[in-house]
Scaffold this motif. Structure first.
Motif, PDB file in Angstrom:
ATOM      1  N   TYR A 191      21.226  38.821  34.069  1.00  0.00           N
ATOM      2  CA  TYR A 191      22.620  38.813  34.525  1.00  0.00           C
ATOM      3  C   TYR A 191      22.843  37.646  35.482  1.00  0.00           C
ATOM      4  CZ  TYR A 191      26.658  40.031  37.421  1.00  0.00           C
ATOM      5  OH  TYR A 191      27.845  39.978  38.127  1.00  0.00           O
ATOM      6  N   ALA A 192      21.947  37.488  36.459  1.00  0.00           N
ATOM      7  CA  ALA A 192      22.071  36.402  37.436  1.00  0.00           C
ATOM      8  C   ALA A 192      22.003  35.039  36.755  1.00  0.00           C
ATOM      9  CB  ALA A 192      20.975  36.520  38.491  1.00  0.00           C
ATOM     10  N   GLN A 193      21.100  34.908  35.795  1.00  0.00           N
ATOM     11  CA  GLN A 193      20.978  33.655  35.047  1.00  0.00           C
ATOM     12  C   GLN A 193      22.274  33.339  34.311  1.00  0.00           C
ATOM     13  OE1 GLN A 193      18.423  33.962  31.677  1.00  0.00           O
ATOM     14  NE2 GLN A 193      18.397  31.765  31.250  1.00  0.00           N
ATOM     15  N   HIS A 194      22.892  34.361  33.743  1.00  0.00           N
ATOM     16  CA  HIS A 194      24.136  34.171  32.998  1.00  0.00           C
ATOM     17  C   HIS A 194      25.254  33.689  33.922  1.00  0.00           C
ATOM     18  CE1 HIS A 194      26.828  35.976  29.582  1.00  0.00           C
ATOM     19  NE2 HIS A 194      26.993  34.671  29.729  1.00  0.00           N
ATOM     20  N   VAL A 195      25.340  34.291  35.104  1.00  0.00           N
ATOM     21  CA  VAL A 195      26.355  33.874  36.076  1.00  0.00           C
ATOM     22  C   VAL A 195      26.148  32.409  36.464  1.00  0.00           C
ATOM     23  CG1 VAL A 195      27.254  34.227  38.406  1.00  0.00           C
ATOM     24  CG2 VAL A 195      26.696  36.205  36.984  1.00  0.00           C
ATOM     25  N   VAL A 196      24.910  32.060  36.731  1.00  0.00           N
ATOM     26  CA  VAL A 196      24.580  30.683  37.127  1.00  0.00           C
ATOM     27  C   VAL A 196      24.902  29.710  35.996  1.00  0.00           C
ATOM     28  CG1 VAL A 196      22.671  29.130  37.701  1.00  0.00           C
ATOM     29  CG2 VAL A 196      22.854  31.346  38.840  1.00  0.00           C
ATOM     30  N   SER A 197      24.669  30.116  34.755  1.00  0.00           N
ATOM     31  CA  SER A 197      24.931  29.247  33.607  1.00  0.00           C
ATOM     32  C   SER A 197      26.405  28.888  33.481  1.00  0.00           C
ATOM     33  CB  SER A 197      24.471  29.920  32.309  1.00  0.00           C
ATOM     34  OG  SER A 197      23.079  30.095  32.300  1.00  0.00           O
ATOM     35  N   PHE A 245      24.993  23.363  28.107  1.00  0.00           N
ATOM     36  CA  PHE A 245      24.226  23.974  27.020  1.00  0.00           C
ATOM     37  C   PHE A 245      24.780  25.345  26.656  1.00  0.00           C
ATOM     38  CE2 PHE A 245      21.404  21.049  29.236  1.00  0.00           C
ATOM     39  CZ  PHE A 245      20.951  20.267  28.189  1.00  0.00           C
ATOM     40  N   HIS A 246      25.206  26.104  27.656  1.00  0.00           N
ATOM     41  CA  HIS A 246      25.675  27.467  27.398  1.00  0.00           C
ATOM     42  C   HIS A 246      26.991  27.483  26.624  1.00  0.00           C
ATOM     43  CE1 HIS A 246      25.752  31.749  27.841  1.00  0.00           C
ATOM     44  NE2 HIS A 246      26.915  31.735  28.480  1.00  0.00           N
ATOM     45  N   ARG A 247      27.772  26.425  26.717  1.00  0.00           N
ATOM     46  CA  ARG A 247      29.063  26.427  26.026  1.00  0.00           C
ATOM     47  C   ARG A 247      28.891  26.370  24.502  1.00  0.00           C
ATOM     48  NH1 ARG A 247      31.591  20.383  27.334  1.00  0.00           N
ATOM     49  NH2 ARG A 247      29.766  19.182  26.684  1.00  0.00           N
ATOM     50  N   PHE A 252      22.326  30.210  20.678  1.00  0.00           N
ATOM     51  CA  PHE A 252      22.119  29.496  21.936  1.00  0.00           C
ATOM     52  C   PHE A 252      21.429  28.166  21.661  1.00  0.00           C
ATOM     53  CE2 PHE A 252      22.276  33.981  23.101  1.00  0.00           C
ATOM     54  CZ  PHE A 252      23.150  33.960  24.176  1.00  0.00           C
ATOM     55  N   HIS A 253      21.855  27.137  22.362  1.00  0.00           N
ATOM     56  CA  HIS A 253      21.232  25.818  22.175  1.00  0.00           C
ATOM     57  C   HIS A 253      19.732  25.918  22.470  1.00  0.00           C
ATOM     58  CE1 HIS A 253      20.377  21.533  22.715  1.00  0.00           C
ATOM     59  NE2 HIS A 253      21.499  21.310  22.052  1.00  0.00           N
ATOM     60  N   PRO A 254      18.889  25.258  21.670  1.00  0.00           N
ATOM     61  CA  PRO A 254      17.432  25.373  21.865  1.00  0.00           C
ATOM     62  C   PRO A 254      16.962  24.975  23.264  1.00  0.00           C
ATOM     63  CG  PRO A 254      17.998  23.636  20.273  1.00  0.00           C
ATOM     64  CD  PRO A 254      19.210  24.457  20.470  1.00  0.00           C
ATOM     65  N   PRO A 311      26.046  19.418  24.112  1.00  0.00           N
ATOM     66  CA  PRO A 311      25.700  19.257  25.532  1.00  0.00           C
ATOM     67  C   PRO A 311      25.597  17.818  25.994  1.00  0.00           C
ATOM     68  CG  PRO A 311      24.277  20.857  24.465  1.00  0.00           C
ATOM     69  CD  PRO A 311      25.021  20.162  23.378  1.00  0.00           C
ATOM     70  N   PHE A 312      25.436  16.893  25.065  1.00  0.00           N
ATOM     71  CA  PHE A 312      25.214  15.498  25.426  1.00  0.00           C
ATOM     72  C   PHE A 312      26.474  14.641  25.256  1.00  0.00           C
ATOM     73  CE2 PHE A 312      21.427  17.423  23.523  1.00  0.00           C
ATOM     74  CZ  PHE A 312      20.595  17.438  24.647  1.00  0.00           C
TER      75      PHE A 312
END
Length: 263
Positions: A101-107, A116-118, A134-136, A260-261
């Motif tokens: 959950y915390a990782q998702h918020v930070v992303s 990357f998350h988009r 999800f992007h590799p 992402p790039f």
């Protein structure tokens, strides 16, 4: 747990949940699709395959291997306290879910990670395949993050194995385009993230995009104030994806890998 058995069990469960959720959403769809299924599924399944290769290239750098290392070398909180095995497993699954959950918020809040998350959020329809889209590079970073958390917590190998199965299965379930009876949804979301709850997170409205971050347990969104019960425009009227990518581009594999790039 032998590596072959672990991989076989996880793959079997993954395919079983994928087929079950895909069948249910085909019979009882919640929201009308904006695009045909074939090009999206081809792209999403291709991304899943690339992600699997990326994880394999990491070798022994996995959450389960980190749990085995922590157990052997006495690392992590659980190796310093004596708890019944069942309680340790329950607490470990809950803590690992909190970490995700915390990782998702930070992303969503760190621009580099959001790049990357988009790729996940750019999908203009949400269904069972979106749950693993999800992007590799995000997958690799996520695995490294989970390894660090596992080393800090020190859960048993079985607890991590169980959590990985739950995380993958719940991600597919709560992205499924299935129509659950409101009474069933109301009961389920008291503990778990349901498809209707998570669909809000894929809205193009920023306030809704930045809500309902949970993957398995729904308690974290309620506790940290990131919970929105229903989308403003309703499930039938809400727009899925990101405002800037309302075209067919998110359904193309090379576009997703390059996103992402790009500026």
């Amino acid at each position: 747990m032998p590596q072959l058995d672990e991989q076989t069990i996880r793959l079997t469960i993954f395919i079983s949940v994928l087929i079950a959720c895909a069948s249910i959403e085909a019979i009882f769809p919640r929201k009308q699709r904006t695009q045909s299924r074939f090009p999206r599924w081809l792209t999403n399944i291709s991304i899943i395959a690339i992600d699997s290769i990326a994880i394999r290239l990491m070798g022994q750098v996995t959450a389960i291997s980190a749990a085995a290392y922590a157990s052997t070398n006495g690392w992590g909180v659980f190796n310093f306290i004596d708890l019944p095995l069942w309680l340790e497993i329950v607490l470990a699954v809950a803590l690992l879910d909190l970490a995700v959950y915390a990782q998702h918020v930070v992303s969503h809040n760190i621009p580099f990670l959001w790049r990357f998350h988009r790729v996940h959020h750019a999908d203009r329809d949400i269904d069972v395949t979106t749950g693993s889209r999800f992007h590799p590079i995000e997958i690799v970073l996520s695995m490294l993050y989970k390894c660090i958390i596992v080393l800090l917590i020190g859960p048993t190998v079985f607890a991590v194995f169980l959590f990985e199965i739950i995380l993958n299965a719940s991600a597919m379930f709560n992205h499924t385009n299935m129509k659950l009876p409101l009474s069933v949804d109301k009961v389920l979301r008291m503990l778990c993230v349901t498809p209707d709850m998570h669909r809000v997170h894929h809205s193009t409205i920023p306030k809704e995009t930045n809500s309902n971050y949970g993957f398995f347990l729904s308690i974290w969104d309620r506790f940290f104030g990131t919970y929105i019960p229903q989308p403003k425009e309703g499930h039938d009227g809400m727009v899925i994806g990101l405002d800037e990518y309302q075209s067919n581009r998110p359904s193309h594999i090379f576009w997703c890998l390059k996103l992402p790039f790009q500026k």
